[in-house]
Write a protein that holds these residues in place. Structure first.
Motif, PDB file in Angstrom:
ATOM      1  N   LYS A 293       2.072 -59.869 -14.242  1.00  0.00           N
ATOM      2  CA  LYS A 293       3.009 -59.744 -13.139  1.00  0.00           C
ATOM      3  C   LYS A 293       2.391 -58.945 -11.991  1.00  0.00           C
TER       4      LYS A 293
ATOM      5  N   GLU B 147       1.199 -61.225  -6.857  1.00  0.00           N
ATOM      6  CA  GLU B 147       1.465 -61.428  -5.433  1.00  0.00           C
ATOM      7  C   GLU B 147       1.114 -60.191  -4.620  1.00  0.00           C
TER       8      GLU B 147
ATOM      9  N   LEU C 181       2.712 -67.515  -3.372  1.00  0.00           N
ATOM     10  CA  LEU C 181       3.456 -66.323  -3.783  1.00  0.00           C
ATOM     11  C   LEU C 181       3.409 -65.221  -2.731  1.00  0.00           C
TER      12      LEU C 181
ATOM     13  N   GLN D 181       8.306 -67.993  -6.011  1.00  0.00           N
ATOM     14  CA  GLN D 181       8.332 -66.923  -6.998  1.00  0.00           C
ATOM     15  C   GLN D 181       7.645 -67.388  -8.269  1.00  0.00           C
ATOM     16  N   ASP D 182       6.910 -66.474  -8.921  1.00  0.00           N
ATOM     17  CA  ASP D 182       6.154 -66.897 -10.107  1.00  0.00           C
ATOM     18  C   ASP D 182       7.021 -67.141 -11.324  1.00  0.00           C
ATOM     19  N   ASP D 183       8.287 -66.753 -11.270  1.00  0.00           N
ATOM     20  CA  ASP D 183       9.178 -66.966 -12.405  1.00  0.00           C
ATOM     21  C   ASP D 183      10.231 -68.034 -12.122  1.00  0.00           C
ATOM     22  N   ALA D 184       9.996 -68.842 -11.104  1.00  0.00           N
ATOM     23  CA  ALA D 184      10.949 -69.897 -10.740  1.00  0.00           C
ATOM     24  C   ALA D 184      10.202 -71.213 -10.575  1.00  0.00           C
TER      25      ALA D 184
ATOM     26  N   ASP E 224      -0.208 -73.227 -17.408  1.00  0.00           N
ATOM     27  CA  ASP E 224       0.997 -74.058 -17.497  1.00  0.00           C
ATOM     28  C   ASP E 224       1.472 -74.552 -16.130  1.00  0.00           C
TER      29      ASP E 224
END
Length: 203
Positions: free
Chosen positions: A15, A18, A85, A106-109, A135
């Motif tokens: 995490k 960015e 990002l 966003q890296d989680d979306a 992935d």
């Protein structure tokens, strides 16, 4: 002494990536330019060789400061959207006036576009250690409609892990894509780092 981000980039994981690229934005182009960064031009040439209608929309995923957009534009691509990002990298890209749109993601979306929105997706210098996880390849491939083109690169740091090359082979074996071009060559020549560039068609 000026911070050399390339010394850190390939070891930066997890995490907050960015923030790393936000910090790098001001000197990114100078640093990679000093090291002879050529992968964007290599990718753009391969895509141009197979995408005859260069007015069709191309997604420059992980566009950074816009070096990949410059390479795509130089090959005649007219409609380019960029996503990244890093807000600071996007700010640099915006000054180049290359892109139809630029969007911070966003890296989680999941990426905010639908399957088939783009006739080609470019992920140039994007997937690998210190950048996007493997992935992301599956996510981007899933967003192409059959017949869509996918150009990407894996540098030597990525290729040290057999999972990267195996991802391509596995998708071919499963009938998900066809590799049209595969070329190993220079990435950052001053650092003796190479990359494999792939041009694939979604099946």
């Amino acid at each position: 002494m000026t911070r050399k981000f390339l010394d850190e980039a390939y070891n930066h994981i997890g995490k907050g990536i960015e923030h790393f690229y936000n910090d790098w934005a001001a000197t990114y182009e100078t640093e990679v330019g000093e090291n002879g960064y050529v992968t964007p031009a290599r990718c753009a040439r391969l895509l141009a060789a197979h995408q005859k209608d260069r007015s069709l929309p191309v997604l420059d995923f992980g566009c950074g400061t816009g070096l990949s957009g410059l390479a795509l534009r130089a090959e005649g691509f007219e409609t380019i959207d960029g996503m990244d990002l890093s807000a600071e990298m996007l700010a640099k890209a915006r000054t180049k006036n290359l892109y139809r749109s630029l969007l911070q993601i966003q890296d989680d979306a999941p990426p905010p576009f639908a399957q088939g929105d783009y006739d080609a997706i470019a992920a140039i210098g994007v997937i690998g250690p210190g950048a996007a996880p493997l992935d992301v390849f599956d996510v981007l491939l899933s967003k192409l409609a059959p017949g869509g083109l996918f150009v990407l690169s894996f540098n030597d740091h990525a290729l040290e892990d057999p999972a990267y090359a195996a991802k391509i082979t596995d998708c071919v074996d499963k009938g998900l894509l066809r590799v049209l071009e595969q070329e190993y060559g220079p990435h950052l020549p001053a650092r003796n780092i190479n990359s494999t560039v792939y041009l694939a068609e979604k099946l």
